[in-house]
Write a protein that holds these residues in place. Structure first.
Motif, PDB file in Angstrom:
ATOM      1  N   SER A 198      46.668  65.104  20.398  1.00 47.67           N
ATOM      2  CA  SER A 198      46.401  64.935  18.960  1.00 47.67           C
ATOM      3  C   SER A 198      44.938  65.197  18.634  1.00 47.67           C
ATOM      4  N   LEU A 199      44.706  65.689  17.418  1.00 47.51           N
ATOM      5  CA  LEU A 199      43.355  65.782  16.871  1.00 47.51           C
ATOM      6  C   LEU A 199      43.097  64.492  16.112  1.00 47.51           C
ATOM      7  N   VAL A 200      42.041  63.781  16.481  1.00 45.92           N
ATOM      8  CA  VAL A 200      41.753  62.490  15.849  1.00 45.92           C
ATOM      9  C   VAL A 200      40.362  62.495  15.238  1.00 45.92           C
ATOM     10  N   GLU A 201      40.181  61.642  14.232  1.00 42.50           N
ATOM     11  CA  GLU A 201      38.861  61.412  13.643  1.00 42.50           C
ATOM     12  C   GLU A 201      38.485  59.959  13.904  1.00 42.50           C
TER      13      GLU A 201
ATOM     14  N   GLU B  85      46.063  54.177  13.269  1.00 38.89           N
ATOM     15  CA  GLU B  85      45.027  54.414  12.254  1.00 38.89           C
ATOM     16  C   GLU B  85      44.534  53.099  11.653  1.00 38.89           C
TER      17      GLU B  85
ATOM     18  N   SER C  48      31.250  60.520  11.044  1.00 43.79           N
ATOM     19  CA  SER C  48      32.396  60.413  11.951  1.00 43.79           C
ATOM     20  C   SER C  48      32.575  61.729  12.698  1.00 43.79           C
TER      21      SER C  48
ATOM     22  N   LYS D 194      45.124  63.582  12.825  1.00 43.57           N
ATOM     23  CA  LYS D 194      45.268  64.776  11.974  1.00 43.57           C
ATOM     24  C   LYS D 194      46.445  65.636  12.387  1.00 43.57           C
TER      25      LYS D 194
ATOM     26  N   SER E 107      35.497  64.408  14.850  1.00 46.33           N
ATOM     27  CA  SER E 107      36.889  64.772  15.127  1.00 46.33           C
ATOM     28  C   SER E 107      36.960  65.592  16.407  1.00 46.33           C
TER      29      SER E 107
ATOM     30  N   GLU F 219      41.690  58.520  11.509  1.00 44.22           N
ATOM     31  CA  GLU F 219      42.821  59.370  11.116  1.00 44.22           C
ATOM     32  C   GLU F 219      43.358  60.135  12.311  1.00 44.22           C
TER      33      GLU F 219
END
Length: 251
Positions: A168-171, A214, A193, A251, A195, A249
């Motif tokens: 997953s792509l996360v922030e 989240e 932040s 993404k 990502s 988040e």
């Protein structure tokens, strides 16, 4: 806009203020503010820079566009000098080579003493650096432990229901300490932040952030073999590392 060369460009006049570092300056226009920026604050300025023989080498005024930057990311003379100023002030600086680019810097940069006229429009205070966790030295007994040896505890419950996957792509916002309490990196302190894909970071993050939802904030104690190793070199911190991570988040 054609700029005039300062009449005192060759050397600071006798009435210039001088600091212990050798930085000289004089106020050209008094400011309207009362607060001064700190070393990590982001300032917005107009500036023009000359060599002491009167050659203009850079000017935001000529470009017609102000510039903003954190004060700890520029030459030492600027970091020190702008902390003397208030909003609305215009000041001329005579910056010795050792507080600028040195005598013969190369790369097209000017050497020797440099003279700058700087007008400070405004500044934004840097975020407060995060406090060192009280349990930074070792995970408490109630911490969750996974089979890999990763330990964690929830600091703030999340609002989400799904966990990210390993790709997953996360922030996130995060701060990282060594177990002796030294803060070595923090997106919180930068006010920005970050990502990234979870399979592009250290193993402890890839595994640990998958436990989160989240809105959750969690503290991790990541053993060396899931981080950068015991003696990684290249400026990377060694040993067990402690991270506070907030998952903003998926993404």
């Amino acid at each position: 806009m054609k700029l005039e060369v300062p009449s005192d460009v060759a050397a600071a006049p006798a009435d210039a203020e001088k600091t212990s570092s050798g930085l000289a300056s004089k106020v050209l226009t008094a400011g309207t503010g009362s607060e001064k920026p700190g070393a990590a604050d982001t300032v917005t300025v107009h500036y023009s820079g000359w060599t002491t023989d009167g050659k203009l080498f850079d000017s935001s005024v000529e470009r017609g566009q102000t510039i903003s930057f954190p004060l700890n990311r520029v030459i030492k003379g600027w970091t020190e000098g702008l902390q003397l100023m208030v909003a609305g002030e215009k000041r001329r600086f005579w910056i010795p080579a050792e507080l600028a680019y040195g005598e013969n810097p190369g790369g097209g940069r000017p050497g020797g003493m440099l003279v700058f006229d700087v007008e400070l429009f405004e500044f934004k205070k840097a975020p407060e650096p995060p406090k060192t966790p009280e349990d930074v030295a070792a995970a408490p007994a109630e911490a969750e432990t996974t089979a890999s040896g990763l330990k964690s505890r929830v600091l703030q419950k999340g609002t989400g229901t799904k966990n990210p996957s390993a790709t997953s792509l996360v922030e996130v916002h995060y701060s990282g300490w060594t177990t002796d309490g030294e803060l070595f990196d923090s997106s919180v302190a930068r006010g920005e932040s970050i990502s990234f894909p979870l399979n592009g970071v250290i193993k402890g993050w890839t595994e640990g952030v998958q436990l989160m939802v989240e809105g959750e904030k969690r503290r991790f104690w990541i053993p060396a073999d899931l981080a950068y190793g015991e003696n990684p070199g290249n400026g990377a911190p060694g040993g067990t590392l402690v991270f506070d991570v907030e998952l903003l988040e998926i993404k």
